[in-house]
Design an enzyme around this catalytic site. Structure first.
Site, PDB file in Angstrom:
ATOM      1  N   CYS A  65      39.466  33.560  34.762  1.00 32.86           N
ATOM      2  CA  CYS A  65      38.544  34.557  34.213  1.00 32.86           C
ATOM      3  C   CYS A  65      39.148  35.950  34.267  1.00 32.86           C
ATOM      4  O   CYS A  65      38.928  36.763  33.361  1.00 32.86           O
ATOM      5  CB  CYS A  65      37.207  34.499  34.950  1.00 32.86           C
ATOM      6  SG  CYS A  65      36.360  32.916  34.714  1.00 32.86           S
ATOM      7  N   THR A  66      39.919  36.223  35.302  1.00 33.75           N
ATOM      8  CA  THR A  66      40.589  37.519  35.416  1.00 33.75           C
ATOM      9  C   THR A  66      41.653  37.658  34.323  1.00 33.75           C
ATOM     10  O   THR A  66      41.741  38.694  33.654  1.00 33.75           O
ATOM     11  CB  THR A  66      41.214  37.683  36.812  1.00 33.75           C
ATOM     12  OG1 THR A  66      40.164  37.650  37.782  1.00 33.75           O
ATOM     13  CG2 THR A  66      41.985  38.986  36.930  1.00 33.75           C
TER      14      THR A  66
END
Length: 158
Positions: A45-46
């Protein structure tokens, strides 16, 4: 109900990281890149958020706004934005109602365990609020480039 390209995208009203109410209709006249992701601060997600950050200006030149959606709360979104310098809003979908409307709240399996969660997905919504492209079961690598190329092609055709 299956969400199909060409249909009106499901409207939503969600709180952003600043506690402000955000509606899809707020962006009429702009393209909306609405991406759903499982959880702030996780590796995939980062990477995805930072890829959208790095391409943000290019998307802006194509009359597009980027909005991320996850079940995380305002505080987690604020920390995520601050830590990675994200120039776009992250929306809170704690009850996953919007994820359900977009058919991305699904049964997932990991390490032999089953649970409900977000299926990483991106939706491109045109200036009139119609869904023009859906990417489901997204793999992060090269995804943002695919979204950009598709949007650029659509804008060039207009």
């Amino acid at each position: 109900m299956t969400l199909l390209e060409g249909q009106n995208a499901p409207d939503f009203s969600l709180i952003n990281e600043k506690g402000e109410m955000v509606h899809l209709t707020d962006f009429k006249g702009r393209n909306v890149i609405l991406y759903f992701y499982p959880k702030d601060m996780t590796p995939g997600c980062t990477t995805e958020a930072c890829d959208f950050r790095d391409k943000f200006e290019d998307f802006s030149h194509l009359n597009a706004v980027v909005l991320g959606v996850s079940p995380d709360d305002v505080n987690k979104h604020t920390k995520f934005i601050d830590k990675h310098g994200l120039p776009f809003s992250l929306l809170v979908d704690e009850d996953h109602a919007v994820a359900e409307a977009y058919n991305v709240w699904v049964l997932k399996k990991m390490y032999g365990r089953e649970f409900m969660g977000i299926e990483r997905s991106t939706f491109l919504i045109d200036t009139e609020g119609r869904l023009i492209k859906a990417w489901r079961k997204v793999r992060v690598k090269n995804h943002i480039e695919d979204v950009y190329a598709y949007l650029a092609e659509q804008e060039a055709a207009q």
